[in-house]
Scaffold this active site. Structure first.
Site, short mmCIF file in Angstrom:
data_model
loop_
_atom_site.label_atom_id
_atom_site.label_comp_id
_atom_site.label_asym_id
_atom_site.label_seq_id
_atom_site.Cartn_x
_atom_site.Cartn_y
_atom_site.Cartn_z
N ASP A 1 1.13 -1.05 -0.13
CA ASP A 1 -0.14 -0.01 0.02
C ASP A 1 0.91 1.15 0.09
OD1 ASP A 1 -2.28 1.42 -0.20
OD2 ASP A 1 -1.50 1.56 2.49
N ASP B 1 -0.28 5.61 0.22
CA ASP B 1 -0.69 6.05 1.88
C ASP B 1 -0.68 5.61 2.95
OD1 ASP B 1 -0.88 9.18 0.46
OD2 ASP B 1 -2.01 7.73 -1.17
N ASP C 1 -2.41 0.17 6.05
CA ASP C 1 -2.59 0.12 7.31
C ASP C 1 -3.77 0.37 7.62
OD1 ASP C 1 -3.47 3.57 7.21
OD2 ASP C 1 -2.59 2.68 5.06
#
Length: 259
Positions: A23, A25, A199
């Site tokens: 991932d 951001d 996240d």
């Protein structure tokens, strides 16, 4: 009183037989008030390039951003990538894109008018999706949520995807997990141990996908519950973990060059 969930252990070092899905951001990059304000730390592009070679090409970015945004951020590197949580996909030069819904323009205009009432809020046009951000304007969270829910009436076949200070209007049937499974069906990802690092709630699909193929997820942060097996504290810890893998790759190369 419920017992606190024990912290997850740190992941092992990147191994040469992995297929690594990252991932962006909140994982590789620290969050900023607006998506356009993120900063790519010096050395990160070089580290990704080294690991991409070490994994024989089996490293991909899996993001809510568009592929065009990813290419600008990580230029001149152009990695295998999934954009818009699975609506865009590039592998071995092949590019798949979903079409924009005709009703999206009117919904976007209304969303931008609403966001303008809350300085720091943003209605982001992502081509086939709209992302409503309130990281820079916490008071906008409730009205943006209400708007997104009501907008589904005009967007049949769409659903809401919540995230970290954002909610996204997006087409049904595509998510990060499905995109990972698609990549795993073909070289260079096929037959490798898949590892997904992310996240956000949207990354849980990715964690489940890699677990179904004998791999594991790495959660960035302490959000619980999660299907991840390991965790890293924040993007800085992710970058340090990748740097460690680059250093090991360099040591291995030196040993091969100087037997």
């Amino acid at each position: 009183m419920a017992a606190e969930t024990p912290p997850l252990p740190q992941p092992p070092c990147v191994a040469p037989d992995w297929a690594l899905f990252l991932d962006v951001d909140g994982t590789l990059l620290d969050f900023a008030a607006a998506p356009a304000d993120v900063h790519v730390e010096p050395g990160l592009v070089d580290a990704l390039a080294v690991l991409h070679r070490r994994l024989d090409g089996a490293l991909a970015l899996i993001s809510g951003r568009t592929l065009a945004q990813l290419d600008r951020l990580f230029s001149p590197l152009k990695l295998p990538a999934v954009g818009l949580h699975g609506l865009e996909q590039r592998d071995n030069g092949h590019l798949d894109l979903h079409r924009r819904a005709p009703a999206l323009d009117a919904v976007l205009a209304a969303a931008q008018a609403l966001a303008a009432k809350y300085p720091g809020a943003l209605a982001e046009d992502k081509g086939t999706t709209i992302a409503l951000h309130w990281r820079g304007a916490p008071a906008a969270e409730e009205p943006l949520h209400e708007f997104a829910t009501s907008a589904l009436i005009d967007l049949p076949g769409y659903h809401l995807q919540p995230g970290n200070s954002v909610i996204e209007l997006r087409p049904d049937g595509a998510h990060k997990g499905a995109a990972v499974l698609s990549l795993l069906a073909h070289p260079p990802f096929q037959g490798r141990r898949p590892v997904f690092v992310g996240d956000d709630l949207t990354d849980e699909h990715g964690f489940a996908a890699v677990a179904s193929h004998g791999g594991f997820g790495v959660l960035v942060g302490r959000r619980q519950p999660s299907a991840a097996r390991y965790a890293l504290h924040d993007p800085e810890a992710v970058r340090a973990w990748l740097d460690d893998a680059v250093a090991i790759a360099g040591d291995e190369q030196r040993r091969r060059d100087d037997p």
